[in-house]
Motif scaffolding. Structure first.
Motif, PDB file in Angstrom:
ATOM      1  N   PRO A  45       0.523  -1.433   0.357  1.00 50.13           N
ATOM      2  CA  PRO A  45       0.478  -0.327  -0.183  1.00 50.13           C
ATOM      3  C   PRO A  45       0.985   1.557  -0.128  1.00 50.13           C
ATOM      4  CG  PRO A  45      -0.777  -1.405   1.685  1.00 50.13           C
ATOM      5  CD  PRO A  45       0.304  -2.414   1.480  1.00 50.13           C
ATOM      6  N   VAL A  46       1.848   1.369   1.072  1.00 48.07           N
ATOM      7  CA  VAL A  46       2.949   2.642   0.847  1.00 48.07           C
ATOM      8  C   VAL A  46       3.367   3.266  -0.693  1.00 48.07           C
ATOM      9  CG1 VAL A  46       4.499   3.708   2.313  1.00 48.07           C
ATOM     10  CG2 VAL A  46       2.802   2.292   3.602  1.00 48.07           C
TER      11      VAL A  46
ATOM     12  N   LEU B 119      -5.421   1.176  -7.662  1.00 48.43           N
ATOM     13  CA  LEU B 119      -6.190   0.401  -7.011  1.00 48.43           C
ATOM     14  C   LEU B 119      -5.798  -0.619  -6.773  1.00 48.43           C
ATOM     15  CD1 LEU B 119      -7.686   2.293  -9.661  1.00 48.43           C
ATOM     16  CD2 LEU B 119      -8.858   1.887  -8.017  1.00 48.43           C
ATOM     17  N   GLN B 120      -4.587  -1.368  -7.221  1.00 45.18           N
ATOM     18  CA  GLN B 120      -4.472  -2.384  -7.081  1.00 45.18           C
ATOM     19  C   GLN B 120      -4.295  -2.939  -5.878  1.00 45.18           C
ATOM     20  OE1 GLN B 120      -0.807  -3.737  -7.443  1.00 45.18           O
ATOM     21  NE2 GLN B 120      -0.984  -5.970  -8.976  1.00 45.18           N
ATOM     22  N   THR B 121      -4.162  -2.164  -5.389  1.00 44.84           N
ATOM     23  CA  THR B 121      -3.696  -1.978  -3.652  1.00 44.84           C
ATOM     24  C   THR B 121      -4.719  -2.217  -2.449  1.00 44.84           C
ATOM     25  OG1 THR B 121      -3.714   0.724  -2.517  1.00 44.84           O
ATOM     26  CG2 THR B 121      -1.903  -0.928  -2.838  1.00 44.84           C
TER      27      THR B 121
ATOM     28  N   ALA C 244      -2.952  -6.616   2.520  1.00 40.77           N
ATOM     29  CA  ALA C 244      -2.115  -5.224   1.960  1.00 40.77           C
ATOM     30  C   ALA C 244      -3.295  -4.372   2.787  1.00 40.77           C
ATOM     31  CB  ALA C 244      -2.702  -4.642   0.424  1.00 40.77           C
ATOM     32  N   TYR C 245      -4.997  -4.419   2.492  1.00 36.95           N
ATOM     33  CA  TYR C 245      -5.980  -3.733   3.420  1.00 36.95           C
ATOM     34  C   TYR C 245      -6.545  -5.029   4.325  1.00 36.95           C
ATOM     35  CZ  TYR C 245      -4.610   0.763   1.760  1.00 36.95           C
ATOM     36  OH  TYR C 245      -3.930   1.564   1.300  1.00 36.95           O
ATOM     37  N   ALA C 246      -6.410  -5.862   3.513  1.00 37.11           N
ATOM     38  CA  ALA C 246      -7.429  -7.403   3.671  1.00 37.11           C
ATOM     39  C   ALA C 246      -6.295  -8.456   3.889  1.00 37.11           C
ATOM     40  CB  ALA C 246      -8.758  -7.156   3.428  1.00 37.11           C
ATOM     41  N   PRO C 247      -7.219  -9.765   4.369  1.00 39.26           N
ATOM     42  CA  PRO C 247      -6.405 -11.067   3.674  1.00 39.26           C
ATOM     43  C   PRO C 247      -6.680 -10.356   2.186  1.00 39.26           C
ATOM     44  CG  PRO C 247      -6.798 -11.153   5.964  1.00 39.26           C
ATOM     45  CD  PRO C 247      -8.103  -9.758   5.564  1.00 39.26           C
TER      46      PRO C 247
ATOM     47  N   GLY D  91      -9.287 -11.017  -4.905  1.00 40.91           N
ATOM     48  CA  GLY D  91      -7.994 -11.146  -3.843  1.00 40.91           C
ATOM     49  C   GLY D  91      -7.162 -11.495  -5.273  1.00 40.91           C
ATOM     50  N   SER D  92      -6.391 -12.349  -5.620  1.00 45.48           N
ATOM     51  CA  SER D  92      -5.316 -13.076  -6.013  1.00 45.48           C
ATOM     52  C   SER D  92      -6.042 -12.659  -7.636  1.00 45.48           C
ATOM     53  CB  SER D  92      -5.144 -13.869  -6.085  1.00 45.48           C
ATOM     54  OG  SER D  92      -4.408 -14.245  -4.846  1.00 45.48           O
ATOM     55  N   ASN D  93      -7.322 -13.094  -8.039  1.00 45.25           N
ATOM     56  CA  ASN D  93      -6.950 -12.793  -9.856  1.00 45.25           C
ATOM     57  C   ASN D  93      -7.374 -10.897  -9.843  1.00 45.25           C
ATOM     58  OD1 ASN D  93      -7.054 -15.271 -10.953  1.00 45.25           O
ATOM     59  ND2 ASN D  93      -8.680 -16.032  -9.577  1.00 45.25           N
ATOM     60  N   SER D  94      -8.339 -10.495  -9.657  1.00 49.95           N
ATOM     61  CA  SER D  94      -8.588  -8.976  -9.327  1.00 49.95           C
ATOM     62  C   SER D  94      -7.450  -7.929  -9.397  1.00 49.95           C
ATOM     63  CB  SER D  94      -9.669  -9.281  -8.582  1.00 49.95           C
ATOM     64  OG  SER D  94     -10.692  -8.963  -8.675  1.00 49.95           O
ATOM     65  N   ALA D  95      -6.362  -8.644  -8.294  1.00 46.67           N
ATOM     66  CA  ALA D  95      -4.880  -8.011  -8.473  1.00 46.67           C
ATOM     67  C   ALA D  95      -3.964  -7.720  -9.561  1.00 46.67           C
ATOM     68  CB  ALA D  95      -4.023  -8.351  -7.758  1.00 46.67           C
TER      69      ALA D  95
END
Length: 537
Positions: free
Chosen positions: A64-65, A109-111, A117-120, A127-131
């Motif tokens: 995130p940072v 947006l990927q964060t 990052a912000y949630a498990p 999660g993985s696919n959207s990222a």
């Protein structure tokens, strides 16, 4: 009569020297620095390569940072590129700025979709696919924009757009890019189940992921190659560095297959940060360099102007010293001749001679006053000023030059505004300003063989506390390129002029707290206006 104000420039800035970073040619020094950065990155890869799968400390806040910083860097870069476009409109800059908006927004947006990052499992998407899909849009959008930039950057776009058109182009670009970003983000978060999977498990990639990373690598290599072939400016060189830095992400995924929070993964993230900041640092440093260069040019122009005026002062002082003594003899002899003529009986011949001698004496005194005024103009002493009637100045000027106007068949139109407030100044100096402008108008109209010759002299109020005296002629006019420099010393439009008259006039008017304006259109005459502040009420 259509006219343009003094000082407007119609020249293309690219004809003088580059005023934006996108037009700065790359130097050998900059090429060496870019090669040094690429060499350093290659050395880092070689050092980290044996430890690419080494598990390091897991920092949940790292993504995130890092990507928030990258987002801000990319958006600032886009803003600077839009600023460059507003100075020198180039479609290539719009394309590149769009790529940086894509990169920054998708990095941010990927964060929200990145697991841990912000949630498990991320805040949005699966999660993985959207990222992974957001990562794909992030890098493919930027590389595509670089390709568009490389293909269009050398197009001839010399036409200058109005400010309104520039603003519309920038606004339209931002709106279109944001609409695409919103649409794609909605698809890969709310409708990700309809898309192919990049991950079969939260940590195991599907074959599609490797293929996508391979295609991203090919796109980046293609963009860098196209830039290398068409490189010309310093922006081209550092964009090559930027694109090659992004290859680290694809290299990790394709060759090293380094999982998250390993040495190879952290290295790739570091190179992504380098890619985001490279163009930003370039724009900031080179813009500062351009600002310093322009500031130096302005200083040099001011020094040149001051040097010309100092030279003018020395010339005037020398001429005044040599000429005022003969002038004194002329006026004294004229006075003596008038005294002698008084001994003879009055008749038409002697009366005409007396009139001529009076004119000679008066013109001698006026010439002496001119030199005294010119020397005072360059003196540091503050001369006393008196109330002056602008209407009387205009009448005196026409009276002094009445013979020249008549000999050149010039009709005059004197328009005086009644009840004008008085101005404070030195009457002799201001009279010479008006006389010089009218004499220039006479000389200009003397070159016109056909057509009516007229001169309009007008006085009027100029705002609340100023008075204007304007002189308009029917001469051939002045080109815009010439009128922009018409008040510079030793610049003249006359075949036999030396270019000091208007420069001295401008200095006199400015010392009186006013300003001298000029406007013209070739073939339609010229207009000069002296604007002076009035006496305080």
């Amino acid at each position: 009569m259509s006219k343009s104000a003094t000082g407007q420039s119609t020249s293309d800035p690219r004809q003088d020297f580059p005023v934006i970073v996108a037009a700065l040619p790359a130097t050998a020094r900059q090429n060496r620095i870019a090669k040094g950065v690429l060499t350093f990155m290659a050395i880092v890869i070689l050092i980290v390569l044996p430890f690419a799968h080494l598990k390091l400390y897991e920092v949940s806040a790292f993504i995130p940072v890092l990507q928030t910083v990258m987002c801000f860097a990319d958006l600032i870069t886009a803003g600077l590129l839009f600023a460059q476009f507003s100075i020198q409109p180039m479609r290539a800059l719009l394309a590149l700025a769009s790529g940086y908006i894509f990169s920054g927004m998708f990095a941010f947006l990927q964060t929200f979709a990145f697991p841990g990052a912000y949630a498990p499992n991320g805040l949005v998407g699966d999660g993985s696919n959207s990222a992974a899909w957001l990562f794909l849009f992030w890098h493919s959008g930027f590389s595509t924009a670089v390709v568009a930039y490389a293909l269009t950057k050398d197009a001839d776009e010399s036409a200058t757009l109005p400010d309104r058109s520039v603003g519309i182009a920038i606004s339209t670009t931002i709106v279109c890019v944001m609409m695409i970003i919103v649409g794609l983000t909605w698809v890969v978060t709310a409708r990700v189940s309809y898309l192919p999977d990049f991950y079969v498990t939260p940590t195991q990639q599907a074959p599609l992921a490797r293929a996508a990373n391979f295609l991203l690598g090919i796109l980046s290599v293609g963009a860098a190659s196209l830039l290398f072939v068409r490189r010309r400016t310093v922006l081209d060189v550092w964009l090559i560095v930027t694109v090659l830095a992004t290859l680290a992400d694809h290299t990790v995924a394709i060759i090293l297959a380094a999982p998250r929070f390993t040495a190879g993964w952290y290295m790739a993230r570091g190179f992504a940060l380098v890619a985001s900041c490279t163009t930003l640092l370039l724009l900031l440093t080179e813009t500062t360099f351009l600002y310093a260069r322009l500031a130096n040019v302005i200083v040099l122009l001011r020094r040149e102007r001051e040097g010309r005026l100092m030279h003018t002062e020395a010339v005037v002082a020398a001429i005044a010293h040599e000429v005022r003594q003969p002038l004194a003899s002329i006026t004294n002899n004229s006075a003596a001749a008038q005294t002698l003529l008084m001994r003879f009986p009055s008749n038409p011949a002697t009366d005409q001679i007396k009139e001529i001698l009076v004119d000679v004496e008066r013109d001698g005194f006026r010439a002496n006053e001119v030199f005294a005024n010119l020397r005072a103009l360059f003196s540091d002493k503050q001369r006393k000023r008196y109330p002056i009637d602008a209407n009387e100045l205009a009448r005196e000027a026409l009276h002094v030059l009445r013979r020249e106007l008549k000999d050149n068949a010039i009709s005059t139109n004197l328009q005086l505004s009644p009840d004008l407030p008085l101005v404070a100044g030195h009457g002799g100096q201001l009279r010479e300003v008006i006389l010089n402008i009218i004499q220039n108008a006479i000389d200009a109209m003397a070159t016109v063989a056909d057509g009516e010759r007229f001169l309009r002299l007008e006085t009027h109020a100029h705002g609340a506390a100023k008075v204007a005296i304007s002189v308009e002629d029917s001469g051939p006019g002045i080109d815009q390129e010439e009128i922009a420099r018409i008040f510079d010393p030793f610049v003249t439009t006359k075949a036999s002029g030396i270019g000091l008259g208007l420069a001295v006039c401008k200095k006199i008017v400015e010392q009186h707290g006013g300003h001298l304006l000029a406007s013209s259109e070739r073939g339609r005459g010229a207009r000069f206006e002296v604007v002076l502040p009035t006496l305080p009420a």
